[in-house]
Design a protein around this motif. Structure first.
Motif, PDB file in Angstrom:
ATOM      1  N   GLN A 197       0.836  -1.203   0.000  1.00 33.63           N
ATOM      2  CA  GLN A 197       0.000   0.000   0.000  1.00 33.63           C
ATOM      3  C   GLN A 197       0.873   1.256   0.000  1.00 33.63           C
ATOM      4  N   HIS A 198       1.931   1.241   0.770  1.00 30.24           N
ATOM      5  CA  HIS A 198       2.814   2.405   0.830  1.00 30.24           C
ATOM      6  C   HIS A 198       3.526   2.616  -0.503  1.00 30.24           C
ATOM      7  N   ALA A 199       3.895   1.536  -1.183  1.00 23.00           N
ATOM      8  CA  ALA A 199       4.508   1.663  -2.512  1.00 23.00           C
ATOM      9  C   ALA A 199       3.548   2.384  -3.458  1.00 23.00           C
ATOM     10  N   ALA A 200       2.287   1.990  -3.435  1.00 25.00           N
ATOM     11  CA  ALA A 200       1.286   2.637  -4.299  1.00 25.00           C
ATOM     12  C   ALA A 200       1.146   4.123  -3.945  1.00 25.00           C
ATOM     13  N   GLY A 222      12.928   5.731   6.620  1.00 21.84           N
ATOM     14  CA  GLY A 222      12.596   6.400   5.365  1.00 21.84           C
ATOM     15  C   GLY A 222      11.427   7.348   5.515  1.00 21.84           C
ATOM     16  N   GLU A 223      10.403   6.919   6.250  1.00 19.91           N
ATOM     17  CA  GLU A 223       9.245   7.795   6.472  1.00 19.91           C
ATOM     18  C   GLU A 223       9.623   9.012   7.310  1.00 19.91           C
ATOM     19  N   GLN A 224      10.482   8.811   8.287  1.00 20.50           N
ATOM     20  CA  GLN A 224      10.909   9.935   9.119  1.00 20.50           C
ATOM     21  C   GLN A 224      11.668  10.959   8.288  1.00 20.50           C
ATOM     22  N   CYS A 225      12.482  10.504   7.352  1.00 22.54           N
ATOM     23  CA  CYS A 225      13.175  11.419   6.453  1.00 22.54           C
ATOM     24  C   CYS A 225      12.156  12.164   5.590  1.00 22.54           C
ATOM     25  N   ALA A 226      11.188  11.440   5.035  1.00 21.07           N
ATOM     26  CA  ALA A 226      10.165  12.068   4.188  1.00 21.07           C
ATOM     27  C   ALA A 226       9.377  13.119   4.968  1.00 21.07           C
ATOM     28  N   ILE A 227       9.078  12.834   6.224  1.00 17.31           N
ATOM     29  CA  ILE A 227       8.372  13.806   7.064  1.00 17.31           C
ATOM     30  C   ILE A 227       9.196  15.084   7.197  1.00 17.31           C
ATOM     31  N   SER A 228      10.485  14.940   7.410  1.00 18.52           N
ATOM     32  CA  SER A 228      11.365  16.111   7.511  1.00 18.52           C
ATOM     33  C   SER A 228      11.383  16.904   6.204  1.00 18.52           C
ATOM     34  N   VAL A 229      11.515  16.203   5.089  1.00 25.48           N
ATOM     35  CA  VAL A 229      11.574  16.859   3.776  1.00 25.48           C
ATOM     36  C   VAL A 229      10.293  17.634   3.502  1.00 25.48           C
ATOM     37  N   TYR A 230       9.149  16.985   3.681  1.00 20.37           N
ATOM     38  CA  TYR A 230       7.887  17.646   3.358  1.00 20.37           C
ATOM     39  C   TYR A 230       7.524  18.727   4.374  1.00 20.37           C
ATOM     40  N   SER A 231       7.984  18.578   5.593  1.00 14.13           N
ATOM     41  CA  SER A 231       7.798  19.645   6.575  1.00 14.13           C
ATOM     42  C   SER A 231       8.572  20.899   6.151  1.00 14.13           C
ATOM     43  N   ASP A 254       3.339  29.997  -1.975  1.00 11.81           N
ATOM     44  CA  ASP A 254       2.894  29.206  -3.126  1.00 11.81           C
ATOM     45  C   ASP A 254       1.845  28.229  -2.600  1.00 11.81           C
ATOM     46  N   ILE A 255       0.602  28.674  -2.601  1.00 11.01           N
ATOM     47  CA  ILE A 255      -0.481  27.917  -1.985  1.00 11.01           C
ATOM     48  C   ILE A 255      -0.716  26.571  -2.673  1.00 11.01           C
ATOM     49  N   VAL A 256      -0.509  26.492  -3.968  1.00 16.15           N
ATOM     50  CA  VAL A 256      -0.753  25.238  -4.683  1.00 16.15           C
ATOM     51  C   VAL A 256       0.270  24.183  -4.263  1.00 16.15           C
ATOM     52  N   THR A 257       1.547  24.554  -4.308  1.00 13.82           N
ATOM     53  CA  THR A 257       2.583  23.613  -3.873  1.00 13.82           C
ATOM     54  C   THR A 257       2.399  23.287  -2.402  1.00 13.82           C
ATOM     55  N   TYR A 258       2.075  24.291  -1.599  1.00 14.50           N
ATOM     56  CA  TYR A 258       1.855  24.074  -0.169  1.00 14.50           C
ATOM     57  C   TYR A 258       0.759  23.025   0.056  1.00 14.50           C
ATOM     58  N   ASP A 259      -0.342  23.134  -0.670  1.00 14.89           N
ATOM     59  CA  ASP A 259      -1.431  22.170  -0.514  1.00 14.89           C
ATOM     60  C   ASP A 259      -0.991  20.759  -0.896  1.00 14.89           C
ATOM     61  N   ILE A 260      -0.228  20.647  -1.974  1.00 14.19           N
ATOM     62  CA  ILE A 260       0.249  19.333  -2.429  1.00 14.19           C
ATOM     63  C   ILE A 260       1.186  18.722  -1.386  1.00 14.19           C
ATOM     64  N   VAL A 261       2.171  19.502  -0.929  1.00 21.80           N
ATOM     65  CA  VAL A 261       3.131  18.934   0.023  1.00 21.80           C
ATOM     66  C   VAL A 261       2.475  18.669   1.377  1.00 21.80           C
ATOM     67  N   SER A 262       1.461  19.451   1.733  1.00 23.03           N
ATOM     68  CA  SER A 262       0.740  19.184   2.986  1.00 23.03           C
ATOM     69  C   SER A 262      -0.004  17.856   2.912  1.00 23.03           C
ATOM     70  N   GLU A 263      -0.606  17.577   1.760  1.00 21.12           N
ATOM     71  CA  GLU A 263      -1.303  16.302   1.583  1.00 21.12           C
ATOM     72  C   GLU A 263      -0.317  15.134   1.643  1.00 21.12           C
ATOM     73  N   ASP A 265       0.178  11.983   4.501  1.00 20.12           N
ATOM     74  CA  ASP A 265       0.332  10.564   4.157  1.00 20.12           C
ATOM     75  C   ASP A 265       1.587   9.987   4.798  1.00 20.12           C
ATOM     76  N   GLU A 266       2.690  10.730   4.748  1.00 21.84           N
ATOM     77  CA  GLU A 266       3.960  10.225   5.299  1.00 21.84           C
ATOM     78  C   GLU A 266       3.864  10.044   6.818  1.00 21.84           C
ATOM     79  N   VAL A 267       3.181  10.952   7.490  1.00 13.12           N
ATOM     80  CA  VAL A 267       2.968  10.814   8.935  1.00 13.12           C
ATOM     81  C   VAL A 267       2.145   9.558   9.219  1.00 13.12           C
ATOM     82  N   GLU A 268       1.116   9.344   8.424  1.00 14.79           N
ATOM     83  CA  GLU A 268       0.292   8.139   8.587  1.00 14.79           C
ATOM     84  C   GLU A 268       1.108   6.878   8.311  1.00 14.79           C
TER      85      GLU A 268
END
Length: 171
Positions: free
Chosen positions: A56-59, A112-121, A131-140, A144-147
């Motif tokens: 599921q995470h790969a998808a 890996g997820e902890q790294c992704a959380i740092s990057v997207y944060s 940049d509200i559009v990019t902000y919305d995408i990276v927030s979404e 997911d990465e936190v989950e």
């Protein structure tokens, strides 16, 4: 490229956004492959539950790569075109699975997820109110990465507690 859409970006260079998004794009492809291959080689107790999570995470990582690529294109950039570039642009790298034991695989995935959380944060901080559009995408994606981290950590904890209980009952 969305000229009017890009005109709403304030306080950050579009080229800088494209650069950091391409690094995240590399991360997503490497994370996709890491989860994909881990689901294939994993061994041990409760591996079926781990395989379901990893698959599921790969998808999800592949979906994230698509979201990031689309945003790069909207901004007038080009997503990384060759897989070799993923290794030179990645934030989180790629850890080849060496120990196929379910606990080891989950521990690698959690890192890996902890790294992704740092990057997207950091990406959210960079684009917030700029940049509200990019902000919305990276927030979404960040949500997911936190989950993902929570899912993997809960499974890891369940398995390690189960193993500890078995060992205690044997002795």
């Amino acid at each position: 490229m969305a000229r009017k859409g890009n005109s709403i970006i304030k306080g950050v260079e579009i080229s800088e956004i494209i650069t950091v998004l391409n690094k995240a794009y590399a991360d997503e492809w490497l994370a996709y492959y890491q989860y994909f291959i881990e689901a294939k080689v994993i061994k041990g107790i409760m591996k079926d539950a781990a395989i379901a999570e990893l698959t599921q995470h790969a998808a999800d990582e592949l979906r994230h790569a698509n979201m990031v690529a689309d945003r790069i294109l909207q901004l007038g950039g080009t997503p990384l075109l060759h897989p070799q570039e993923w290794f030179t642009h990645t934030n989180c790298g790629y850890e080849e699975p060496k120990d196929f034991d379910v606990v080891s695989i989950l521990e690698d995935s959690i890192k890996g997820e902890q790294c992704a959380i740092s990057v997207y944060s950091q990406l959210a901080d960079m684009t917030r109110n700029k940049d509200i559009v990019t902000y919305d995408i990276v927030s979404e994606i960040l949500a997911d990465e936190v989950e993902h981290e929570e899912d993997l950590q809960a499974l890891h904890d369940d398995i390690t507690e189960f193993i500890a209980d078995i060992k205690k009952n044997i002795n």
